[in-house]
Write an enzyme that holds these catalytic residues in place. Structure first.
Site, PDB file in Angstrom:
ATOM      1  N   ARG A 168       7.879 -49.439 -14.880  1.00 20.47           N
ATOM      2  CA  ARG A 168       9.601 -48.665 -15.076  1.00 20.47           C
ATOM      3  C   ARG A 168       9.811 -50.134 -13.645  1.00 20.47           C
ATOM      4  O   ARG A 168       9.173 -50.202 -12.510  1.00 20.47           O
ATOM      5  CB  ARG A 168       9.634 -47.615 -14.390  1.00 20.47           C
ATOM      6  CG  ARG A 168       8.753 -46.296 -15.703  1.00 20.47           C
ATOM      7  CD  ARG A 168       8.906 -46.315 -16.988  1.00 20.47           C
ATOM      8  NE  ARG A 168      10.515 -46.761 -17.319  1.00 20.47           N
ATOM      9  CZ  ARG A 168      10.861 -47.177 -18.465  1.00 20.47           C
ATOM     10  NH1 ARG A 168       9.721 -47.706 -19.668  1.00 20.47           N
ATOM     11  NH2 ARG A 168      11.824 -47.599 -18.305  1.00 20.47           N
TER      12      ARG A 168
ATOM     13  N   GLU B  76      18.897 -44.067 -20.850  1.00 21.74           N
ATOM     14  CA  GLU B  76      18.366 -43.997 -19.604  1.00 21.74           C
ATOM     15  C   GLU B  76      17.605 -42.464 -19.032  1.00 21.74           C
ATOM     16  O   GLU B  76      17.118 -42.357 -19.452  1.00 21.74           O
ATOM     17  CB  GLU B  76      19.580 -44.804 -18.317  1.00 21.74           C
ATOM     18  CG  GLU B  76      19.510 -45.859 -18.035  1.00 21.74           C
ATOM     19  CD  GLU B  76      18.819 -46.758 -18.253  1.00 21.74           C
ATOM     20  OE1 GLU B  76      17.010 -46.257 -18.193  1.00 21.74           O
ATOM     21  OE2 GLU B  76      18.624 -48.427 -18.504  1.00 21.74           O
TER      22      GLU B  76
ATOM     23  N   ASN C 224      14.328 -41.350 -19.708  1.00 22.80           N
ATOM     24  CA  ASN C 224      13.913 -40.499 -18.147  1.00 22.80           C
ATOM     25  C   ASN C 224      12.904 -38.789 -18.842  1.00 22.80           C
ATOM     26  O   ASN C 224      12.299 -38.243 -18.345  1.00 22.80           O
ATOM     27  CB  ASN C 224      14.604 -40.115 -17.032  1.00 22.80           C
ATOM     28  CG  ASN C 224      14.916 -41.497 -16.364  1.00 22.80           C
ATOM     29  OD1 ASN C 224      14.088 -41.787 -16.420  1.00 22.80           O
ATOM     30  ND2 ASN C 224      15.513 -41.383 -15.847  1.00 22.80           N
TER      31      ASN C 224
HETATM   32  N1  LIG Z   1      14.258 -36.426 -16.134  1.00 24.25           N
HETATM   33  C1  LIG Z   1      13.560 -36.684 -15.556  1.00 24.25           C
HETATM   34  N2  LIG Z   1      12.485 -35.580 -15.057  1.00 24.25           N
HETATM   35  C2  LIG Z   1      11.736 -35.459 -14.494  1.00 24.25           C
HETATM   36  N3  LIG Z   1      11.284 -36.305 -13.251  1.00 24.25           N
HETATM   37  C3  LIG Z   1      12.730 -37.306 -13.766  1.00 24.25           C
HETATM   38  C4  LIG Z   1      13.231 -37.145 -14.521  1.00 24.25           C
HETATM   39  N4  LIG Z   1      14.275 -38.371 -14.265  1.00 24.25           N
HETATM   40  C5  LIG Z   1      14.114 -39.132 -13.907  1.00 24.25           C
HETATM   41  N5  LIG Z   1      13.217 -38.432 -13.034  1.00 24.25           N
HETATM   42  C6  LIG Z   1      12.003 -39.610 -11.756  1.00 24.25           C
HETATM   43  O1  LIG Z   1      12.922 -40.045 -10.909  1.00 24.25           O
HETATM   44  C7  LIG Z   1      12.881 -41.336 -10.661  1.00 24.25           C
HETATM   45  C8  LIG Z   1      13.555 -42.167 -10.769  1.00 24.25           C
HETATM   46  O2  LIG Z   1      14.375 -42.491 -12.042  1.00 24.25           O
HETATM   47  P1  LIG Z   1      15.192 -44.025 -12.530  1.00 24.25           P
HETATM   48  O3  LIG Z   1      15.380 -43.537 -14.064  1.00 24.25           O
HETATM   49  O4  LIG Z   1      15.967 -44.195 -11.934  1.00 24.25           O
HETATM   50  O5  LIG Z   1      14.346 -44.745 -12.266  1.00 24.25           O
HETATM   51  P2  LIG Z   1      12.509 -44.914 -13.109  1.00 24.25           P
HETATM   52  O6  LIG Z   1      12.200 -44.115 -14.633  1.00 24.25           O
HETATM   53  O7  LIG Z   1      11.401 -44.533 -12.463  1.00 24.25           O
HETATM   54  O8  LIG Z   1      12.277 -46.177 -13.630  1.00 24.25           O
HETATM   55  P3  LIG Z   1      13.245 -47.305 -15.057  1.00 24.25           P
HETATM   56  O9  LIG Z   1      14.160 -45.894 -15.213  1.00 24.25           O
HETATM   57  O10 LIG Z   1      13.569 -48.288 -14.246  1.00 24.25           O
HETATM   58  O11 LIG Z   1      12.670 -48.070 -15.970  1.00 24.25           O
HETATM   59  C9  LIG Z   1      11.563 -41.353 -12.008  1.00 24.25           C
HETATM   60  O12 LIG Z   1      10.972 -42.598 -11.568  1.00 24.25           O
HETATM   61  C10 LIG Z   1      11.579 -39.935 -11.989  1.00 24.25           C
HETATM   62  O13 LIG Z   1      10.147 -39.979 -10.547  1.00 24.25           O
HETATM   63 MG   LIG Z   2      14.863 -44.110 -16.200  1.00 30.17          MG
END
Ligand SMILES: Nc1ncnc2c1ncn2[C@@H]1O[C@H](COP(=O)(O)OP(=O)(O)OP(=O)(O)O)[C@@H](O)[C@H]1O
Ligand SMILES: [Mg+2]
Lengths: 162, 108
Positions: free
Chosen positions: A108, A50, A54
């Site tokens: 996502r 995860e 990200n």
């Molecule tokens: N390393 C990062 N850099 C920039 N923004 C981030 C980062 N990690 C998370 N985010 C932001 O936080 C939000 C939520 O992250 P999360 O992993 O919970 O969901 P997602 O990645 O959008 O979806 P999923 O992980 O379920 O596929 C992301 O949509 C993004 O906007």
């Molecule tokens: Mg994610």
């Protein structure tokens, strides 16, 4: 030089999606020295996947960058730090909300942070807009032998005698 | 991934054989959408028996295929789901629309 931790590893790789499997398998192999159950190992793999994903899709938005992992073992706890120097998160509290995603168009689901939080014992997110994001996660490996190790050999013997 | 179309039941059986993460879902999505659009099945069944890993990428992936299948008048379900995968799908609420069947015969 004596280290503060019992063991430590560092890993840096390009933000390519085919490194996701490499990253989670490597951290899992490092965690194996704590003798985790298959389920604990699978939780660690999922959480690492995860955070790394990200960095690649949100932090660097599929441009080239470096993803950095530092894993440390102390007593029966593994601590894993995963960071990027990408775009950063404007509102961390909002980003951590279940089902919140800024990239719904890319299929996502917004469950990454929620999964990290529930599969690990602790999760912390530090982020600065324009500078990057660091996720720190900890998990206590709860093997019965580990608990005996904390209590120590003597009490182990006396426990047996009881 | 192995795909099997059962003409009689208009059922598309997709046996997933890879680890379901961001990297793999990118290519799987294209291949499977092609099959769904080609057969317009009444039911799409994803068999998770050979899936040893899935992260949140699998949620968006399944919901995306669910959307396509239902848009084309079909439906979608999953079989042979591990404890870890079930936990992830449950947390996201995906199981409210995507049923888990005991085996593919129950899906018909
Ligand atoms: N390393 C990062 N850099 C920039 N923004 C981030 C980062 N990690 C998370 N985010 C932001 O936080 C939000 C939520 O992250 P999360 O992993 O919970 O969901 P997602 O990645 O959008 O979806 P999923 O992980 O379920 O596929 C992301 O949509 C993004 O906007
Ligand atoms: Mg994610």
């Amino acid at each position: 030089m004596k280290s503060l931790y019992e063991n430590e590893m560092k890993l840096e790789f390009l933000s390519k999606s085919n490194n996701e499997a490499f990253a989670r398998v490597t951290v899992a192999a490092f965690a194996a020295q704590l003798d985790p159950t298959i389920e604990e190992l699978s939780d660690i793999k999922t959480a690492v996947s995860e955070a790394v994903t990200n960095c690649i899709i949100h932090g660097y938005e599929n441009t080239e960058g470096i993803v950095k992992i530092i894993a440390r073992i102390f007593a029966n706890t593994i601590s894993i730090e995963i960071s990027d120097t990408g775009k950063g998160i404007e509102n961390v509290d909002l980003a951590k909300q279940p089902l919140y995603t800024s990239k719904g168009d890319l299929e996502r689901s917004g469950m990454g942070f929620t999964i990290m939080e529930s599969f690990m014992d602790e999760m912390q997110v530090e982020s600065v807009l324009g500078l990057g994001t660091k996720v720190t996660m900890k998990k206590l490996i709860k093997k019965p032998e580990n608990i005996e190790n904390i209590i120590g050999n003597k009490s182990k013997i006396s426990m047996r005698a009881d | 991934m192995r795909v099997n179309y059962l003409e009689k039941d208009k059922l598309l059986l997709v046996e997933l054989t890879e680890e379901i993460d961001h990297c793999k879902t990118e290519e799987l999505r294209r291949k499977i959408d092609y099959e769904i659009e080609r057969y317009m099945p009444k039911k799409v069944i994803f068999d998770f028996n050979s899936v040893s890993f899935m992260d949140s990428s699998g949620i968006g992936f399944l919901l995306g295929r669910y959307r396509l299948a239902t848009m084309l008048g079909g439906d979608l379900g999953i079989i042979n789901v591990s404890k870890g995968t079930r936990k992830i799908l449950e947390m996201s609420g995906a199981l409210k629309v995507i049923p888990i069947y005991d085996n593919f015969k129950f899906a018909i």
